[in-house]
Design a protein around this motif. Sequence first.
Motif, PDB file in Angstrom:
ATOM      1  N   ALA A   1       0.840  -1.200   0.000  1.00 38.04           N
ATOM      2  CA  ALA A   1       0.000   0.000   0.000  1.00 38.04           C
ATOM      3  C   ALA A   1       0.873   1.248   0.000  1.00 38.04           C
ATOM      4  O   ALA A   1       0.427   2.341  -0.332  1.00 38.04           O
ATOM      5  CB  ALA A   1      -0.920  -0.009   1.223  1.00 38.04           C
TER       6      ALA A   1
ATOM      7  N   TYR B   1       3.913   1.723  -8.486  1.00 31.02           N
ATOM      8  CA  TYR B   1       4.799   1.019  -9.422  1.00 31.02           C
ATOM      9  C   TYR B   1       4.375   1.282 -10.856  1.00 31.02           C
ATOM     10  O   TYR B   1       3.201   1.226 -11.188  1.00 31.02           O
ATOM     11  CB  TYR B   1       4.722  -0.477  -9.113  1.00 31.02           C
ATOM     12  CG  TYR B   1       5.392  -1.401 -10.127  1.00 31.02           C
ATOM     13  CD1 TYR B   1       6.703  -1.192 -10.527  1.00 31.02           C
ATOM     14  CD2 TYR B   1       4.707  -2.505 -10.621  1.00 31.02           C
ATOM     15  CE1 TYR B   1       7.313  -2.068 -11.431  1.00 31.02           C
ATOM     16  CE2 TYR B   1       5.305  -3.379 -11.511  1.00 31.02           C
ATOM     17  CZ  TYR B   1       6.614  -3.153 -11.918  1.00 31.02           C
ATOM     18  OH  TYR B   1       7.204  -4.018 -12.796  1.00 31.02           O
TER      19      TYR B   1
ATOM     20  N   PHE C   1      -3.428  -3.760 -19.836  1.00 32.45           N
ATOM     21  CA  PHE C   1      -4.662  -3.781 -19.064  1.00 32.45           C
ATOM     22  C   PHE C   1      -5.652  -4.718 -19.755  1.00 32.45           C
ATOM     23  O   PHE C   1      -5.529  -4.968 -20.942  1.00 32.45           O
ATOM     24  CB  PHE C   1      -5.220  -2.364 -18.955  1.00 32.45           C
ATOM     25  CG  PHE C   1      -4.216  -1.390 -18.397  1.00 32.45           C
ATOM     26  CD1 PHE C   1      -3.988  -1.332 -17.037  1.00 32.45           C
ATOM     27  CD2 PHE C   1      -3.460  -0.588 -19.236  1.00 32.45           C
ATOM     28  CE1 PHE C   1      -3.023  -0.482 -16.517  1.00 32.45           C
ATOM     29  CE2 PHE C   1      -2.493   0.276 -18.731  1.00 32.45           C
ATOM     30  CZ  PHE C   1      -2.277   0.332 -17.362  1.00 32.45           C
TER      31      PHE C   1
ATOM     32  N   GLU D   1     -12.742   2.263 -15.942  1.00 29.31           N
ATOM     33  CA  GLU D   1     -12.957   1.066 -15.122  1.00 29.31           C
ATOM     34  C   GLU D   1     -11.662   0.593 -14.474  1.00 29.31           C
ATOM     35  O   GLU D   1     -11.654   0.197 -13.305  1.00 29.31           O
ATOM     36  CB  GLU D   1     -13.533  -0.066 -15.982  1.00 29.31           C
ATOM     37  CG  GLU D   1     -15.029   0.061 -16.210  1.00 29.31           C
ATOM     38  CD  GLU D   1     -15.516  -0.987 -17.209  1.00 29.31           C
ATOM     39  OE1 GLU D   1     -16.262  -1.870 -16.809  1.00 29.31           O
ATOM     40  OE2 GLU D   1     -15.111  -0.912 -18.388  1.00 29.31           O
ATOM     41  N   VAL D   2     -10.572   0.618 -15.250  1.00 32.15           N
ATOM     42  CA  VAL D   2      -9.289   0.182 -14.685  1.00 32.15           C
ATOM     43  C   VAL D   2      -8.950   1.036 -13.465  1.00 32.15           C
ATOM     44  O   VAL D   2      -8.535   0.515 -12.412  1.00 32.15           O
ATOM     45  CB  VAL D   2      -8.160   0.269 -15.736  1.00 32.15           C
ATOM     46  CG1 VAL D   2      -6.802   0.064 -15.086  1.00 32.15           C
ATOM     47  CG2 VAL D   2      -8.372  -0.767 -16.833  1.00 32.15           C
TER      48      VAL D   2
ATOM     49  N   ARG E   1     -11.016   2.661 -11.524  1.00 32.21           N
ATOM     50  CA  ARG E   1     -11.927   2.291 -10.425  1.00 32.21           C
ATOM     51  C   ARG E   1     -11.515   0.968  -9.779  1.00 32.21           C
ATOM     52  O   ARG E   1     -11.560   0.831  -8.557  1.00 32.21           O
ATOM     53  CB  ARG E   1     -13.359   2.172 -10.952  1.00 32.21           C
ATOM     54  CG  ARG E   1     -14.244   3.323 -10.527  1.00 32.21           C
ATOM     55  CD  ARG E   1     -15.721   3.014 -10.603  1.00 32.21           C
ATOM     56  NE  ARG E   1     -16.143   2.274 -11.777  1.00 32.21           N
ATOM     57  CZ  ARG E   1     -16.285   2.789 -12.992  1.00 32.21           C
ATOM     58  NH1 ARG E   1     -16.016   4.073 -13.199  1.00 32.21           N
ATOM     59  NH2 ARG E   1     -16.680   2.048 -14.001  1.00 32.21           N
ATOM     60  N   TRP E   2     -11.106   0.007 -10.588  1.00 32.19           N
ATOM     61  CA  TRP E   2     -10.702  -1.304 -10.056  1.00 32.19           C
ATOM     62  C   TRP E   2      -9.530  -1.151  -9.090  1.00 32.19           C
ATOM     63  O   TRP E   2      -9.526  -1.723  -8.011  1.00 32.19           O
ATOM     64  CB  TRP E   2     -10.275  -2.237 -11.188  1.00 32.19           C
ATOM     65  CG  TRP E   2     -11.380  -2.736 -12.039  1.00 32.19           C
ATOM     66  CD1 TRP E   2     -12.709  -2.375 -11.960  1.00 32.19           C
ATOM     67  CD2 TRP E   2     -11.272  -3.683 -13.101  1.00 32.19           C
ATOM     68  NE1 TRP E   2     -13.411  -3.041 -12.922  1.00 32.19           N
ATOM     69  CE2 TRP E   2     -12.570  -3.848 -13.630  1.00 32.19           C
ATOM     70  CE3 TRP E   2     -10.209  -4.386 -13.648  1.00 32.19           C
ATOM     71  CZ2 TRP E   2     -12.821  -4.710 -14.691  1.00 32.19           C
ATOM     72  CZ3 TRP E   2     -10.462  -5.244 -14.699  1.00 32.19           C
ATOM     73  CH2 TRP E   2     -11.759  -5.404 -15.217  1.00 32.19           C
ATOM     74  N   ILE E   3      -8.519  -0.389  -9.524  1.00 37.76           N
ATOM     75  CA  ILE E   3      -7.334  -0.272  -8.674  1.00 37.76           C
ATOM     76  C   ILE E   3      -7.695   0.495  -7.392  1.00 37.76           C
ATOM     77  O   ILE E   3      -7.232   0.162  -6.303  1.00 37.76           O
ATOM     78  CB  ILE E   3      -6.168   0.401  -9.434  1.00 37.76           C
ATOM     79  CG1 ILE E   3      -5.807  -0.426 -10.694  1.00 37.76           C
ATOM     80  CG2 ILE E   3      -4.947   0.547  -8.543  1.00 37.76           C
ATOM     81  CD1 ILE E   3      -5.196  -1.792 -10.419  1.00 37.76           C
TER      82      ILE E   3
ATOM     83  N   GLU F   1     -10.560   0.338  -5.939  1.00 43.19           N
ATOM     84  CA  GLU F   1     -11.281  -0.634  -5.112  1.00 43.19           C
ATOM     85  C   GLU F   1     -10.329  -1.624  -4.462  1.00 43.19           C
ATOM     86  O   GLU F   1     -10.461  -1.950  -3.285  1.00 43.19           O
ATOM     87  CB  GLU F   1     -12.245  -1.416  -6.005  1.00 43.19           C
ATOM     88  CG  GLU F   1     -13.697  -1.075  -5.784  1.00 43.19           C
ATOM     89  CD  GLU F   1     -14.580  -1.970  -6.643  1.00 43.19           C
ATOM     90  OE1 GLU F   1     -15.402  -1.410  -7.364  1.00 43.19           O
ATOM     91  OE2 GLU F   1     -14.429  -3.207  -6.611  1.00 43.19           O
ATOM     92  N   LEU F   2      -9.351  -2.101  -5.240  1.00 44.50           N
ATOM     93  CA  LEU F   2      -8.402  -3.079  -4.709  1.00 44.50           C
ATOM     94  C   LEU F   2      -7.578  -2.487  -3.573  1.00 44.50           C
ATOM     95  O   LEU F   2      -7.261  -3.150  -2.602  1.00 44.50           O
ATOM     96  CB  LEU F   2      -7.447  -3.553  -5.806  1.00 44.50           C
ATOM     97  CG  LEU F   2      -7.910  -4.694  -6.698  1.00 44.50           C
ATOM     98  CD1 LEU F   2      -6.818  -5.025  -7.699  1.00 44.50           C
ATOM     99  CD2 LEU F   2      -8.229  -5.931  -5.868  1.00 44.50           C
ATOM    100  N   ARG F   3      -7.227  -1.209  -3.722  1.00 38.78           N
ATOM    101  CA  ARG F   3      -6.451  -0.556  -2.684  1.00 38.78           C
ATOM    102  C   ARG F   3      -7.312  -0.163  -1.496  1.00 38.78           C
ATOM    103  O   ARG F   3      -6.812   0.110  -0.409  1.00 38.78           O
ATOM    104  CB  ARG F   3      -5.832   0.726  -3.238  1.00 38.78           C
ATOM    105  CG  ARG F   3      -4.687   0.500  -4.173  1.00 38.78           C
ATOM    106  CD  ARG F   3      -3.470   1.223  -3.625  1.00 38.78           C
ATOM    107  NE  ARG F   3      -2.323   1.009  -4.476  1.00 38.78           N
ATOM    108  CZ  ARG F   3      -1.079   1.297  -4.107  1.00 38.78           C
ATOM    109  NH1 ARG F   3      -0.830   1.828  -2.933  1.00 38.78           N
ATOM    110  NH2 ARG F   3      -0.067   1.065  -4.909  1.00 38.78           N
TER     111      ARG F   3
ATOM    112  N   LEU G   1      -1.840   5.696 -12.236  1.00 36.65           N
ATOM    113  CA  LEU G   1      -2.128   4.708 -11.191  1.00 36.65           C
ATOM    114  C   LEU G   1      -1.025   4.682 -10.128  1.00 36.65           C
ATOM    115  O   LEU G   1      -1.282   4.452  -8.954  1.00 36.65           O
ATOM    116  CB  LEU G   1      -2.292   3.312 -11.806  1.00 36.65           C
ATOM    117  CG  LEU G   1      -3.531   3.131 -12.689  1.00 36.65           C
ATOM    118  CD1 LEU G   1      -3.493   1.788 -13.386  1.00 36.65           C
ATOM    119  CD2 LEU G   1      -4.808   3.272 -11.874  1.00 36.65           C
TER     120      LEU G   1
END
Lengths: 264, 234
Positions: free
Chosen positions: B73, B77, B84, B92-93, B95-97, B99-101, B140
Amino acid sequence: MRGTTYKIFKYTLSDLLRSRWILGYALLFAAVSGGILYLGDQPTQAVVSVLNLVILVVPLVSLVLGLMYHYANRDFALLVLTQPVHRASVFRGQYLGLSLALALAYLVGAGVPFLLYAIGNPVDWAQVGLVLLAGTLVSLVFTALALYIGVAHDERVRALGLAIGIWFSLTMIYDSLLLLFIILAEAYPIDPWVIGLSMVNPVDLARVMVLLKLDTAALMGYTGAVFNKFLGSNLGLLLALLALLLWILVPAWRAQRVFSRRDF
Amino acid sequence: MVEVEALTKRYGTLEVLKGVNARFEPGRVTAVVGPNASGKTTLMKSILGLVVPDGGRIRVGGEEALGNPAVRARIGYMPQDPRFPENVTVGEVIRWIQELRGERGKGLDALLDLFALRPALNQPTRVLSGGTRQKLSALLAFLFDPPVLILDEPTAGLDPLASSRFKDLVAAARDGGKTIIMTSHVMSELEELADRVLFLLEGSVIFFGAVEELRARTGEARLERAVARLMEGA
């Protein structure tokens, strides 16, 4: 980090449900099983024909599309793995998303023609349900195998070769060897052995599972007949189901172990 | 701060890292240089948890990094060749990252403008050019304001405008006290940004120190020549 598996599952599925390959697979399956249904005379025969497709096409497509997805997605997996997430959760999410996408494509492709056919024609839903279940399980088995091959090999050509080798062995060579074994061992009581041997092949298990419930003993092949004779159709079905579940869990678990320990 | 202690890694019989020691300090840009297959990528991937080292220790912000995904966290990188999922949009990509974080990050709007990514938000990633993928990757990496940034060939494929904006961003991050580790084949770029140089050769640290020290030691004013001199001498 909670819920990583679910998130990755959701992402994988939402990516794949838009994939032209998955769509094409569903459409192709629908066209072929629709053709079989409408051109054939009776639905039981159609069930058997779709079963033959399940046995040949579903393993091949699951292996090839599974591997293609694995390699196309490798670089994104790299980015995902540099986030604060556990590798095992990422793997589980990917496997669940990929196998569900392939199973859904199969279910739609094989199921919708039966639904349409049912308008105005008699359909034995128990039989159709069994074929759909068998195809779904075969999808899950071969997606697990695809990912196991993929995580263990960096070279995609070698992985693809291995996958096609496995497919060919399980769908073509295995039957011939089994037959040879039966002929050579004719004089001995080999039936329990045959049950054991067909557990070794997930494709055979799927076939036996469906044919046990059809009244077409002639189509069962030797292993099906032995299953039927020794275990009766319900026990045989249960045993085949359990063996297929093992065929899903063991390769998926092995693949997860490799994924969790390997270098990227 | 990132500390690497006696790090070793072998692939089969090939020893890729032979006991690497390094201390990457906050407020500094460290350029990791060396010929191909000298262990640069393996070192960076070890810090990121992508490669599992055979021995040694890695600490990020004082916390053990090996086998501890939570540490990531704190790291942003940029991979060498960002890719992707191809049917998914840029928005979306992102938003995904997020969400994952489990965090929204900060300054998303500013970063979208900085890299002119707004028009690409609704495009599927398969139509993006290499440069645009690189910009998304930069966004990102910087979005979550991590104290450590690991940048692998970050400007490859960027147009001059994006590249110069990116370098400003890196300089600002350095001045803001972030620990930055980067590689590049473009020596002039490293010259512009790097304070320190870590020179790897066949898995061993040949030189680790300030850029001025390297210049003084080799008698070369330009970083490229100084590095070339090191490579000849080794």
